[in-house]
Design a protein around this motif. Structure first.
Motif, PDB file in Angstrom:
ATOM      1  N   LEU A  75      15.680  12.584   8.841  1.00 33.64           N
ATOM      2  CA  LEU A  75      14.513  11.915   9.409  1.00 33.64           C
ATOM      3  C   LEU A  75      14.792  10.495   9.890  1.00 33.64           C
ATOM      4  O   LEU A  75      14.067   9.965  10.699  1.00 33.64           O
ATOM      5  CB  LEU A  75      13.377  11.881   8.389  1.00 33.64           C
ATOM      6  N   LEU A  76      15.817   9.876   9.341  1.00 30.60           N
ATOM      7  CA  LEU A  76      16.092   8.476   9.706  1.00 30.60           C
ATOM      8  C   LEU A  76      17.160   8.364  10.757  1.00 30.60           C
ATOM      9  O   LEU A  76      18.055   9.077  10.911  1.00 30.60           O
ATOM     10  CB  LEU A  76      16.477   7.676   8.462  1.00 30.60           C
TER      11      LEU A  76
ATOM     12  N   LEU B 106       0.827  -1.202   0.000  1.00 36.06           N
ATOM     13  CA  LEU B 106       0.000   0.000   0.000  1.00 36.06           C
ATOM     14  C   LEU B 106       0.867   1.260   0.000  1.00 36.06           C
ATOM     15  O   LEU B 106       0.544   2.246  -0.669  1.00 36.06           O
ATOM     16  CB  LEU B 106      -0.954   0.005   1.196  1.00 36.06           C
ATOM     17  N   ASP B 107       1.984   1.217   0.735  1.00 35.35           N
ATOM     18  CA  ASP B 107       2.901   2.357   0.756  1.00 35.35           C
ATOM     19  C   ASP B 107       3.402   2.696  -0.649  1.00 35.35           C
ATOM     20  O   ASP B 107       3.498   3.866  -1.014  1.00 35.35           O
ATOM     21  CB  ASP B 107       4.108   2.083   1.656  1.00 35.35           C
ATOM     22  N   TYR B 108       3.715   1.689  -1.422  1.00 35.11           N
ATOM     23  CA  TYR B 108       4.222   1.912  -2.776  1.00 35.11           C
ATOM     24  C   TYR B 108       3.148   2.549  -3.662  1.00 35.11           C
ATOM     25  O   TYR B 108       3.423   3.462  -4.441  1.00 35.11           O
ATOM     26  CB  TYR B 108       4.712   0.608  -3.398  1.00 35.11           C
ATOM     27  N   LEU B 109       1.929   2.061  -3.527  1.00 35.28           N
ATOM     28  CA  LEU B 109       0.817   2.622  -4.290  1.00 35.28           C
ATOM     29  C   LEU B 109       0.571   4.074  -3.891  1.00 35.28           C
ATOM     30  O   LEU B 109       0.315   4.928  -4.744  1.00 35.28           O
ATOM     31  CB  LEU B 109      -0.447   1.788  -4.075  1.00 35.28           C
ATOM     32  N   ILE B 110       0.669   4.361  -2.611  1.00 34.77           N
ATOM     33  CA  ILE B 110       0.462   5.725  -2.120  1.00 34.77           C
ATOM     34  C   ILE B 110       1.525   6.674  -2.679  1.00 34.77           C
ATOM     35  O   ILE B 110       1.218   7.793  -3.106  1.00 34.77           O
ATOM     36  CB  ILE B 110       0.437   5.753  -0.577  1.00 34.77           C
ATOM     37  N   VAL B 111       2.777   6.247  -2.681  1.00 35.90           N
ATOM     38  CA  VAL B 111       3.856   7.087  -3.226  1.00 35.90           C
ATOM     39  C   VAL B 111       3.626   7.335  -4.710  1.00 35.90           C
ATOM     40  O   VAL B 111       3.725   8.472  -5.191  1.00 35.90           O
ATOM     41  CB  VAL B 111       5.240   6.452  -2.968  1.00 35.90           C
ATOM     42  N   PHE B 112       3.305   6.274  -5.454  1.00 34.20           N
ATOM     43  CA  PHE B 112       3.071   6.424  -6.892  1.00 34.20           C
ATOM     44  C   PHE B 112       1.882   7.347  -7.159  1.00 34.20           C
ATOM     45  O   PHE B 112       1.976   8.289  -7.951  1.00 34.20           O
ATOM     46  CB  PHE B 112       2.837   5.053  -7.537  1.00 34.20           C
ATOM     47  N   ALA B 113       0.761   7.093  -6.489  1.00 35.78           N
ATOM     48  CA  ALA B 113      -0.457   7.877  -6.735  1.00 35.78           C
ATOM     49  C   ALA B 113      -0.277   9.334  -6.314  1.00 35.78           C
ATOM     50  O   ALA B 113      -0.711  10.249  -7.024  1.00 35.78           O
ATOM     51  CB  ALA B 113      -1.635   7.251  -5.992  1.00 35.78           C
ATOM     52  N   SER B 114       0.371   9.571  -5.184  1.00 30.00           N
ATOM     53  CA  SER B 114       0.561  10.956  -4.736  1.00 30.00           C
ATOM     54  C   SER B 114       1.489  11.706  -5.687  1.00 30.00           C
ATOM     55  O   SER B 114       1.284  12.890  -5.956  1.00 30.00           O
ATOM     56  CB  SER B 114       1.098  11.002  -3.309  1.00 30.00           C
TER      57      SER B 114
ATOM     58  N   ALA C 116      14.449   2.698  -0.517  1.00 31.25           N
ATOM     59  CA  ALA C 116      14.668   4.037  -1.069  1.00 31.25           C
ATOM     60  C   ALA C 116      14.719   4.043  -2.595  1.00 31.25           C
ATOM     61  O   ALA C 116      14.139   4.914  -3.234  1.00 31.25           O
ATOM     62  CB  ALA C 116      15.943   4.643  -0.490  1.00 31.25           C
ATOM     63  N   VAL C 117      15.394   3.085  -3.178  1.00 30.21           N
ATOM     64  CA  VAL C 117      15.527   3.058  -4.648  1.00 30.21           C
ATOM     65  C   VAL C 117      14.172   2.804  -5.307  1.00 30.21           C
ATOM     66  O   VAL C 117      13.805   3.486  -6.275  1.00 30.21           O
ATOM     67  CB  VAL C 117      16.563   1.999  -5.095  1.00 30.21           C
ATOM     68  N   LEU C 118      13.422   1.867  -4.774  1.00 28.39           N
ATOM     69  CA  LEU C 118      12.097   1.582  -5.328  1.00 28.39           C
ATOM     70  C   LEU C 118      11.169   2.784  -5.143  1.00 28.39           C
ATOM     71  O   LEU C 118      10.435   3.147  -6.065  1.00 28.39           O
ATOM     72  CB  LEU C 118      11.493   0.344  -4.667  1.00 28.39           C
TER      73      LEU C 118
ATOM     74  N   PHE D 239      -0.943  19.195  -4.465  1.00 26.84           N
ATOM     75  CA  PHE D 239      -0.565  18.068  -3.621  1.00 26.84           C
ATOM     76  C   PHE D 239       0.949  18.045  -3.486  1.00 26.84           C
ATOM     77  O   PHE D 239       1.651  18.422  -4.421  1.00 26.84           O
ATOM     78  CB  PHE D 239      -1.071  16.762  -4.264  1.00 26.84           C
ATOM     79  N   TYR D 240       1.441  17.607  -2.346  1.00 25.80           N
ATOM     80  CA  TYR D 240       2.883  17.600  -2.091  1.00 25.80           C
ATOM     81  C   TYR D 240       3.370  16.165  -1.909  1.00 25.80           C
ATOM     82  O   TYR D 240       3.365  15.629  -0.813  1.00 25.80           O
ATOM     83  CB  TYR D 240       3.221  18.458  -0.874  1.00 25.80           C
ATOM     84  N   SER D 241       3.813  15.578  -2.971  1.00 27.91           N
ATOM     85  CA  SER D 241       4.256  14.188  -2.929  1.00 27.91           C
ATOM     86  C   SER D 241       5.565  14.014  -2.167  1.00 27.91           C
ATOM     87  O   SER D 241       5.854  12.916  -1.695  1.00 27.91           O
ATOM     88  CB  SER D 241       4.401  13.649  -4.347  1.00 27.91           C
ATOM     89  N   GLU D 242       6.347  15.073  -2.051  1.00 27.05           N
ATOM     90  CA  GLU D 242       7.624  14.968  -1.325  1.00 27.05           C
ATOM     91  C   GLU D 242       7.387  14.592   0.133  1.00 27.05           C
ATOM     92  O   GLU D 242       8.144  13.808   0.704  1.00 27.05           O
ATOM     93  CB  GLU D 242       8.395  16.295  -1.395  1.00 27.05           C
ATOM     94  N   VAL D 243       6.347  15.148   0.716  1.00 26.84           N
ATOM     95  CA  VAL D 243       6.013  14.844   2.114  1.00 26.84           C
ATOM     96  C   VAL D 243       5.615  13.379   2.248  1.00 26.84           C
ATOM     97  O   VAL D 243       6.047  12.694   3.174  1.00 26.84           O
ATOM     98  CB  VAL D 243       4.886  15.778   2.616  1.00 26.84           C
ATOM     99  N   VAL D 244       4.810  12.905   1.312  1.00 24.61           N
ATOM    100  CA  VAL D 244       4.387  11.503   1.326  1.00 24.61           C
ATOM    101  C   VAL D 244       5.597  10.589   1.156  1.00 24.61           C
ATOM    102  O   VAL D 244       5.757   9.606   1.889  1.00 24.61           O
ATOM    103  CB  VAL D 244       3.336  11.231   0.227  1.00 24.61           C
ATOM    104  N   LEU D 245       6.463  10.916   0.215  1.00 22.86           N
ATOM    105  CA  LEU D 245       7.662  10.111  -0.014  1.00 22.86           C
ATOM    106  C   LEU D 245       8.528  10.049   1.240  1.00 22.86           C
ATOM    107  O   LEU D 245       8.965   8.968   1.646  1.00 22.86           O
ATOM    108  CB  LEU D 245       8.472  10.680  -1.182  1.00 22.86           C
ATOM    109  N   ALA D 246       8.759  11.179   1.870  1.00 27.88           N
ATOM    110  CA  ALA D 246       9.582  11.210   3.088  1.00 27.88           C
ATOM    111  C   ALA D 246       8.937  10.405   4.205  1.00 27.88           C
ATOM    112  O   ALA D 246       9.623   9.679   4.939  1.00 27.88           O
ATOM    113  CB  ALA D 246       9.812  12.655   3.522  1.00 27.88           C
ATOM    114  N   ALA D 247       7.622  10.504   4.345  1.00 29.56           N
ATOM    115  CA  ALA D 247       6.922   9.763   5.405  1.00 29.56           C
ATOM    116  C   ALA D 247       7.022   8.257   5.177  1.00 29.56           C
ATOM    117  O   ALA D 247       7.300   7.498   6.109  1.00 29.56           O
ATOM    118  CB  ALA D 247       5.462  10.200   5.467  1.00 29.56           C
TER     119      ALA D 247
END
Length: 143
Positions: A142-143, A2-10, A37-39, A20-28
């Motif tokens: 963040l990590l 689901l995380d992968y789908l969320i990153v792609f869709a956002s 990270a690569v995927l 929409f700010y996909s950078e925030v979603v990607l970082a989260a």
């Protein structure tokens, strides 16, 4: 998954006219899946590029409606954008990642009938570099 789908869709939505700010979603998502990270970079880059292709298509095929009252861009704005694009050319598509004007740039590229392959290559380069920077800073802070 689901995380992968969320990153792609956002990322896809963020490249269209939807705010929409996909950078925030990607970082989260990266904080939950640091080994992916690569995927995540690939999904965000491809999704954002495909969203830009939607804008390109809209620009290319909706232009014949420019004299309709509902058309979102006025003639003067359109002429100014076309002059700007003619001045800087297709290389300006490397800036399609920019938060201000990047989406409009991809729309104008469609209006200007930029060929799809160079469009995709230049847009992908710019957007993928942006996501590399987002991942770098997310991993660093963040990590």
């Amino acid at each position: 998954m689901l995380d992968y789908l969320i990153v792609f869709a956002s990322s896809l939505l963020a490249a269209t006219i939807a705010p929409f700010y996909s950078e925030v979603v990607l970082a989260a998502v990266l904080t939950r899946q640091p080994d992916a990270a690569v995927l995540l970079w690939a999904l965000a880059s491809v999704g954002n590029t495909l969203g830009s292709v939607v804008n390109w298509w809209l620009g290319k095929y909706l232009l014949h409606y420019k004299h309709k009252r509902w058309f979102p861009i006025k003639d003067k704005q359109l002429e100014r954008a076309q002059r700007w694009f003619q001045r800087f050319g297709v290389w300006s598509l490397l800036l399609a990642w920019a938060p201000v004007g990047g989406d409009a740039l991809t729309f104008i590229a469609g209006i200007m009938k930029v060929r799809l392959l160079p469009f995709i290559l230049l847009v992908f380069i710019g957007k993928s570099v942006r996501y590399l920077i987002v991942i770098y800073f997310a991993e660093r802070f963040l990590l």
